[in-house]
Design an enzyme around this catalytic site. Structure first.
Site, PDB file in Angstrom:
ATOM      1  N   ASP A  78      22.038   7.515  46.388  1.00 48.75           N
ATOM      2  CA  ASP A  78      20.628   7.534  46.008  1.00 48.75           C
ATOM      3  C   ASP A  78      20.459   6.820  44.677  1.00 48.75           C
ATOM      4  O   ASP A  78      21.173   7.110  43.705  1.00 48.75           O
ATOM      5  CB  ASP A  78      20.116   8.970  45.897  1.00 48.75           C
ATOM      6  CG  ASP A  78      18.611   9.029  45.778  1.00 48.75           C
ATOM      7  OD1 ASP A  78      17.939   8.945  46.817  1.00 48.75           O
ATOM      8  OD2 ASP A  78      18.105   9.153  44.644  1.00 48.75           O
ATOM      9  N   ASN A  86       9.404   1.265  40.528  1.00 48.72           N
ATOM     10  CA  ASN A  86       8.135   1.010  41.231  1.00 48.72           C
ATOM     11  C   ASN A  86       6.949   1.127  40.282  1.00 48.72           C
ATOM     12  O   ASN A  86       6.011   0.314  40.336  1.00 48.72           O
ATOM     13  CB  ASN A  86       7.971   1.980  42.392  1.00 48.72           C
ATOM     14  CG  ASN A  86       8.756   1.569  43.631  1.00 48.72           C
ATOM     15  OD1 ASN A  86       9.064   0.392  43.808  1.00 48.72           O
ATOM     16  ND2 ASN A  86       9.087   2.525  44.468  1.00 48.72           N
ATOM     17  N   GLU A 121      14.875   5.309  48.887  1.00 41.05           N
ATOM     18  CA  GLU A 121      15.940   4.693  48.094  1.00 41.05           C
ATOM     19  C   GLU A 121      17.294   5.342  48.357  1.00 41.05           C
ATOM     20  O   GLU A 121      18.227   5.186  47.563  1.00 41.05           O
ATOM     21  CB  GLU A 121      15.608   4.769  46.600  1.00 41.05           C
ATOM     22  CG  GLU A 121      15.597   6.158  46.013  1.00 41.05           C
ATOM     23  CD  GLU A 121      14.251   6.881  46.123  1.00 41.05           C
ATOM     24  OE1 GLU A 121      13.999   7.777  45.303  1.00 41.05           O
ATOM     25  OE2 GLU A 121      13.448   6.529  47.016  1.00 41.05           O
TER      26      GLU A 121
END
Length: 252
Positions: A78, A86, A121
């Site tokens: 992860d 973002n 992700e």
């Protein structure tokens, strides 16, 4: 089974091309079927396998382990603080990072490994026929490669984004037997442990973490099986509190 024999078996459903029934070298129908099959089983953003293929491949590898006794390892990966990427740079830059991460994972794992985008992700890599030490080495190689990679904001910019990942590993086999769900849950558990311990690290169970508890009744059965009735020394099988035994038969 050798590593070479095990390689790509989980991917054969995607890579094996059907034979044209008319014997044609080029068959547009088969080409279309293969393209559709690829689309169904791969993630369109990263090009890695998707969760559908992950589920089928993991089931196949767990069954192989049960037949051969050779462990299957699972890595859950992860990206750390991905939301910040973002928020600061926008989702298109986030997508660039995801594509770069996928390429990094693919380049730093083996041909026999099954690399998947698990969601968002988070990525998963199935490592067939892989014992403890090798799985840890592969995971560390992926972690360091991501840490050192150059993720550019765009093609015309020198601006880079630092990316790290937390990784959890679990094994099926090696006296650590799982269902598909429990294997994923354990790898996720160690992924979250990596997050809690500061991120950018690989976490997994200690070798003695899977010791089994032997109850008083089980100890009595062991006593009957392995101790001569005429033996005067029964001290090693105390009838008191429960004892822990690991899988090599040594008390702990």
């Amino acid at each position: 089974m050798s590593e070479g024999m095990a390689s790509d078996t989980a991917n054969n459903a995607v890579t094996t091309t059907p034979v044209c029934p008319l014997g044609e070298a080029q068959c547009p129908v088969i080409d279309e079927v293969m393209q559709l099959r690829q689309q169904v089983l791969t993630d369109p953003l990263t090009g890695l396998y998707n969760v559908r293929h992950f589920t089928a491949a993991l089931e196949q590898e767990l069954e192989r382990t049960e037949r051969t006794g050779i462990a299957t390892a699972l890595m859950m990966i992860d990206l750390d603080h991905f939301k910040r990427i973002n928020d600061q740079w926008g989702h298109e830059v986030g997508n660039r990072v995801l594509r770069g991460t996928a390429a990094c994972i693919r380049e730093n794992t083996r041909r026999l490994d099954v690399q998947c985008r698990y969601g968002g992700e988070e990525f998963a890599v199935i490592l067939p026929s892989t014992e403890r030490r090798l799985a840890i080495q592969v995971a560390e190689r992926v972690r360091l490669a991501l840490q050192d990679a150059m993720f550019y904001v765009d093609d015309d910019s020198d601006q880079t984004i630092d990316v790290t990942a937390s990784i959890g590993i679990a094994w099926h086999g090696m006296d650590q037997w799982h269902s598909q769900q429990s294997l994923v849950e354990e790898a996720d558990q160690y992924l979250y442990q990596a997050k809690q311990q500061g991120r950018n690290r690989v976490c997994y169970a200690d070798q003695d973490a899977h010791a089994v508890t032997v109850s008083q009744g089980e100890k009595a059965l062991l006593h009957d099986l392995f101790v001569d009735e005429d033996s005067p020394d029964d001290a090693s099988f105390d009838a008191g509190d429960e004892a822990e035994w690991d899988f090599d038969g040594q008390g702990s």
